[in-house]
Design a protein around this motif. Sequence first.
Motif, mmCIF file in Angstrom:
data_model
loop_
_atom_site.group_PDB
_atom_site.id
_atom_site.type_symbol
_atom_site.label_atom_id
_atom_site.label_comp_id
_atom_site.label_asym_id
_atom_site.label_seq_id
_atom_site.Cartn_x
_atom_site.Cartn_y
_atom_site.Cartn_z
ATOM 1 N N LYS A 46 0.849 -1.184 0.000
ATOM 2 C CA LYS A 46 0.000 0.000 0.000
ATOM 3 C C LYS A 46 0.890 1.241 0.000
ATOM 4 O O LYS A 46 1.856 1.321 0.738
ATOM 5 N N SER A 47 0.544 2.183 -0.852
ATOM 6 C CA SER A 47 1.335 3.412 -0.862
ATOM 7 C C SER A 47 1.052 4.188 0.417
ATOM 8 O O SER A 47 -0.072 4.242 0.898
ATOM 9 N N LEU A 48 2.079 4.770 0.963
ATOM 10 C CA LEU A 48 1.951 5.477 2.225
ATOM 11 C C LEU A 48 1.778 6.975 1.958
ATOM 12 O O LEU A 48 2.643 7.620 1.389
ATOM 13 N N LYS A 49 0.622 7.492 2.361
ATOM 14 C CA LYS A 49 0.350 8.909 2.189
ATOM 15 C C LYS A 49 -0.195 9.442 3.500
ATOM 16 O O LYS A 49 -1.124 8.880 4.084
ATOM 17 N N ALA A 50 0.360 10.536 3.976
ATOM 18 C CA ALA A 50 -0.042 11.101 5.262
ATOM 19 C C ALA A 50 -1.498 11.555 5.227
ATOM 20 O O ALA A 50 -2.229 11.376 6.203
ATOM 21 N N LYS A 51 -1.944 12.099 4.108
ATOM 22 C CA LYS A 51 -3.320 12.585 4.016
ATOM 23 C C LYS A 51 -4.307 11.439 4.200
ATOM 24 O O LYS A 51 -5.296 11.568 4.933
ATOM 25 N N ASP A 52 -4.048 10.312 3.562
ATOM 26 C CA ASP A 52 -4.929 9.152 3.704
ATOM 27 C C ASP A 52 -4.920 8.612 5.127
ATOM 28 O O ASP A 52 -5.959 8.204 5.652
ATOM 29 N N ASP A 53 -3.757 8.626 5.761
ATOM 30 C CA ASP A 53 -3.660 8.149 7.140
ATOM 31 C C ASP A 53 -4.462 9.036 8.085
ATOM 32 O O ASP A 53 -5.147 8.544 8.984
#
Length: 68
Positions: A46-53
Amino acid sequence: MKSMKKFINEESGQGAAEYILLFGGVIVIALLALTIYRSYMETSDKSLKAKDDIIDVRNTILDNRTHV
C-alpha cells in the motif's frame, strides 16, 4: 628500560580509541536499522500517504464515538 615502561603505561590515546569504537557501534546499529526499514518499505503493498492516514484516523475516531 625506563622508556619502555613509560610507553607501556601510556594511556593518553585510550579515550580516543574508546570513542572511535563507540561511534563505530552506533553507526553499525544505524545502518542495520536503515536496512530493515528500507526492506519494510519496499515490501509494503500500500502506498503510504499522510493525508490518507489522517482521514483513516479521523474516521476511526468518529466511528468509535458513535458506537459508545
